[in-house]
Design a protein around this motif. Sequence first.
Motif, PDB file in Angstrom:
ATOM      1  N   GLY A 191       6.202  -3.522 -42.493  1.00 56.54           N
ATOM      2  CA  GLY A 191       6.125  -2.428 -42.462  1.00 56.54           C
ATOM      3  C   GLY A 191       7.109  -1.573 -42.231  1.00 56.54           C
ATOM      4  N   LEU A 192       8.204  -2.046 -40.974  1.00 54.92           N
ATOM      5  CA  LEU A 192       8.616  -1.383 -39.807  1.00 54.92           C
ATOM      6  C   LEU A 192      10.624  -0.706 -39.397  1.00 54.92           C
ATOM      7  N   GLY A 193      10.849  -0.786 -39.333  1.00 53.03           N
ATOM      8  CA  GLY A 193      12.555  -0.854 -39.110  1.00 53.03           C
ATOM      9  C   GLY A 193      12.717  -1.216 -37.878  1.00 53.03           C
ATOM     10  N   PRO A 194      13.743  -1.842 -37.388  1.00 55.11           N
ATOM     11  CA  PRO A 194      14.066  -2.407 -36.282  1.00 55.11           C
ATOM     12  C   PRO A 194      14.605  -1.433 -35.293  1.00 55.11           C
ATOM     13  N   ASP A 195      14.253  -0.912 -35.380  1.00 51.01           N
ATOM     14  CA  ASP A 195      13.997   0.061 -33.852  1.00 51.01           C
ATOM     15  C   ASP A 195      12.403   0.544 -33.176  1.00 51.01           C
ATOM     16  N   SER A 196      11.552  -0.037 -34.419  1.00 50.64           N
ATOM     17  CA  SER A 196      10.193  -0.270 -33.396  1.00 50.64           C
ATOM     18  C   SER A 196      10.281  -1.235 -32.141  1.00 50.64           C
ATOM     19  N   LEU A 197       8.752  -1.225 -31.853  1.00 44.42           N
ATOM     20  CA  LEU A 197       8.837  -1.933 -31.135  1.00 44.42           C
ATOM     21  C   LEU A 197       7.974  -3.247 -31.235  1.00 44.42           C
ATOM     22  N   LEU A 198       8.093  -4.606 -31.135  1.00 40.18           N
ATOM     23  CA  LEU A 198       7.117  -5.408 -32.252  1.00 40.18           C
ATOM     24  C   LEU A 198       6.865  -6.539 -30.864  1.00 40.18           C
ATOM     25  N   LEU A 199       5.173  -6.347 -31.222  1.00 40.45           N
ATOM     26  CA  LEU A 199       4.182  -6.599 -30.488  1.00 40.45           C
ATOM     27  C   LEU A 199       3.647  -8.015 -31.558  1.00 40.45           C
ATOM     28  N   ILE A 200       3.451  -9.552 -30.412  1.00 41.33           N
ATOM     29  CA  ILE A 200       2.988 -10.687 -31.059  1.00 41.33           C
ATOM     30  C   ILE A 200       2.248 -11.032 -29.871  1.00 41.33           C
ATOM     31  N   GLY A 201       1.137 -11.234 -30.623  1.00 33.79           N
ATOM     32  CA  GLY A 201      -0.314 -12.657 -29.982  1.00 33.79           C
ATOM     33  C   GLY A 201      -0.730 -13.675 -30.769  1.00 33.79           C
ATOM     34  N   ALA A 202      -1.061 -14.667 -30.368  1.00 31.08           N
ATOM     35  CA  ALA A 202      -1.541 -15.523 -30.564  1.00 31.08           C
ATOM     36  C   ALA A 202      -2.629 -16.245 -30.336  1.00 31.08           C
ATOM     37  N   GLY A 203      -3.803 -16.992 -30.877  1.00 29.78           N
ATOM     38  CA  GLY A 203      -4.247 -18.088 -30.556  1.00 29.78           C
ATOM     39  C   GLY A 203      -5.869 -18.151 -30.836  1.00 29.78           C
ATOM     40  N   ARG A 204      -6.633 -18.766 -31.360  1.00 31.97           N
ATOM     41  CA  ARG A 204      -7.733 -18.591 -32.113  1.00 31.97           C
ATOM     42  C   ARG A 204      -8.270 -17.140 -31.930  1.00 31.97           C
ATOM     43  N   HIS A 205      -8.858 -17.335 -33.308  1.00 28.17           N
ATOM     44  CA  HIS A 205      -9.697 -15.936 -34.127  1.00 28.17           C
ATOM     45  C   HIS A 205     -10.890 -16.177 -33.419  1.00 28.17           C
ATOM     46  N   ALA A 206     -11.589 -16.223 -31.978  1.00 28.59           N
ATOM     47  CA  ALA A 206     -12.711 -16.305 -31.489  1.00 28.59           C
ATOM     48  C   ALA A 206     -13.381 -14.637 -31.202  1.00 28.59           C
ATOM     49  N   PRO A 207     -14.410 -14.662 -30.606  1.00 28.74           N
ATOM     50  CA  PRO A 207     -15.397 -13.499 -30.268  1.00 28.74           C
ATOM     51  C   PRO A 207     -14.200 -13.334 -29.130  1.00 28.74           C
ATOM     52  N   GLU A 208     -14.304 -13.902 -28.037  1.00 27.22           N
ATOM     53  CA  GLU A 208     -13.439 -13.872 -26.781  1.00 27.22           C
ATOM     54  C   GLU A 208     -12.082 -13.925 -26.317  1.00 27.22           C
ATOM     55  N   LYS A 209     -11.835 -13.945 -27.599  1.00 22.61           N
ATOM     56  CA  LYS A 209     -10.381 -13.724 -27.924  1.00 22.61           C
ATOM     57  C   LYS A 209      -9.876 -11.814 -27.987  1.00 22.61           C
ATOM     58  N   ARG A 210     -11.306 -11.341 -28.214  1.00 19.53           N
ATOM     59  CA  ARG A 210     -11.181  -9.880 -28.697  1.00 19.53           C
ATOM     60  C   ARG A 210     -10.540  -9.345 -29.063  1.00 19.53           C
ATOM     61  N   TRP A 211      -9.693 -10.285 -30.971  1.00 18.76           N
ATOM     62  CA  TRP A 211      -8.534  -9.282 -31.628  1.00 18.76           C
ATOM     63  C   TRP A 211      -8.421  -7.989 -32.094  1.00 18.76           C
ATOM     64  N   PRO A 212      -9.743  -8.326 -32.307  1.00 17.67           N
ATOM     65  CA  PRO A 212      -9.604  -7.102 -33.418  1.00 17.67           C
ATOM     66  C   PRO A 212     -10.126  -5.581 -32.543  1.00 17.67           C
ATOM     67  N   GLN A 213     -10.256  -5.937 -30.936  1.00 16.64           N
ATOM     68  CA  GLN A 213      -9.782  -4.576 -29.854  1.00 16.64           C
ATOM     69  C   GLN A 213      -7.889  -4.394 -30.025  1.00 16.64           C
ATOM     70  N   VAL A 214      -7.522  -5.964 -29.679  1.00 19.07           N
ATOM     71  CA  VAL A 214      -6.087  -5.611 -29.662  1.00 19.07           C
ATOM     72  C   VAL A 214      -5.468  -4.588 -31.191  1.00 19.07           C
ATOM     73  N   ILE A 215      -6.188  -5.142 -32.685  1.00 17.53           N
ATOM     74  CA  ILE A 215      -5.461  -4.611 -33.633  1.00 17.53           C
ATOM     75  C   ILE A 215      -6.026  -2.838 -33.681  1.00 17.53           C
ATOM     76  N   ARG A 216      -7.300  -2.789 -33.085  1.00 17.07           N
ATOM     77  CA  ARG A 216      -7.230  -0.979 -32.542  1.00 17.07           C
ATOM     78  C   ARG A 216      -6.204  -0.311 -31.625  1.00 17.07           C
ATOM     79  N   ALA A 217      -6.498  -1.602 -30.572  1.00 19.99           N
ATOM     80  CA  ALA A 217      -5.358  -0.555 -29.604  1.00 19.99           C
ATOM     81  C   ALA A 217      -4.687  -0.317 -30.436  1.00 19.99           C
ATOM     82  N   VAL A 218      -3.565  -0.846 -31.220  1.00 17.07           N
ATOM     83  CA  VAL A 218      -2.555  -0.890 -31.491  1.00 17.07           C
ATOM     84  C   VAL A 218      -2.166  -0.317 -32.800  1.00 17.07           C
ATOM     85  N   ALA A 219      -3.048   0.465 -33.343  1.00 20.77           N
ATOM     86  CA  ALA A 219      -3.606   1.405 -33.507  1.00 20.77           C
ATOM     87  C   ALA A 219      -2.939   2.253 -33.164  1.00 20.77           C
ATOM     88  N   ILE A 220      -3.979   2.618 -32.244  1.00 17.00           N
ATOM     89  CA  ILE A 220      -4.118   4.097 -31.439  1.00 17.00           C
ATOM     90  C   ILE A 220      -2.766   4.273 -31.271  1.00 17.00           C
TER      91      ILE A 220
END
Length: 391
Positions: free
Chosen positions: A207-236
């Motif tokens: 939902g963003l234009g080309p002037d935005s910062l595009l972050l990428i993450g990749a890996g298993r969805h497992a608790p130790e990967k902490r993806w919900p925390q990454v998502i929260r940080a991106v939201a902040i």
Amino acid sequence: MRIVDVCAFYAPQGGGVKTYVERKLKAGAKAGHEIIILAPGERSTVVQTDGDGRIVLLPGRRFPLDRRYHYFDDEASLHAMLDELQPDLVEASSPWSSAAMVGRWRGNAPRALIMHADPLSAYAYRWFGPVASRSVIDRGFDWYWRHLRRLDSAFDLIVSANESLSSRLREGGVTGIQTIPMGVEPGIFSPSHRDEALRTHLLRCCGLGPDSLLLIGAGRHAPEKRWPQVIRAVAIAGCRQSVGLVLVGDGRDSARVRRAAAHNPHIHLLAPTGDRAALATMLASADALVHGCEAETFCMIAAEARASGLPVIVPDEGGAADQAGPGLGLCYRAGQPADLADAIDYMAATNPAAWRQRAIHAAAQVGTMDTHFDRLFAIYATLGMRYRNVA
């Protein structure tokens, strides 16, 4: 040499260990070694490869926390197969029960343990870190340190891919440790794969234009990967900067990941891909990689991002931190979403194009798996000669 890798975490569906195993088969054949991967599976079979080595599966129980994996549960059967294969050297790739089984095997061959996992960081430090110091946690898990010291006495070599883990092991009384960093598959990841049209498309998916910062993450969805925390940080961070996140992966924690991303239009979830060229193009087309796991023994995806010309934003502990060299990435306090948000904000506010340009210039310096295996096989040859001289 005939090298048998007792590989407890191999799964045909993919993952970092599968990538490592497949490259080891090729590197071993090129170096004149016969590599046999001995892994647990649903049934006894030999998995076809491209002609480089063999993957032999022994029946094992399904791992309850991740149904893609099995585990060795029959020590006599494992020992019988090692007797049949008659290795010149045996590897174990998990510090759990399979390594203890290999240590108890009565065959006369040198043994090496590859630390593909860091259970204390993945579990104990993550669970109890908010309420106790590392020293207190280590005392509470002294049974695990005693287990590691027993493995140390049963193996001729223990290999770690990052010096942080090696130092902790030495402090815990493990003496046979050597640091041999891993690397990326050669010829796949490169800044030249950048596709501006793909970048624009992925940002549009966020939902963003080309002037935005595009972050990428990749890996298993497992608790130790902490993806919900990454998502929260991106939201902040998104409250202060225009930031989108594309997250590639799935796994047993997928429901939590989807819930965390559900109400944020700037987070786009993608299924994992087995197409390495497609992953390489996706990485090269982003602006930075973001990662949440402080328990990585090497962090293959961060190294692949670096080889693709991306700066990285990673925890300050574990193997991922090794990829954040000066000017090439940022480290944040592990497990702290607000600190990660500040790091994202800082990169977005300090000319992301300049960060990427520095990363592009340094991309060729990222080591390859072949270099890793050259070093590993040279050490194995020395061990083999030592055993032959004793005999």
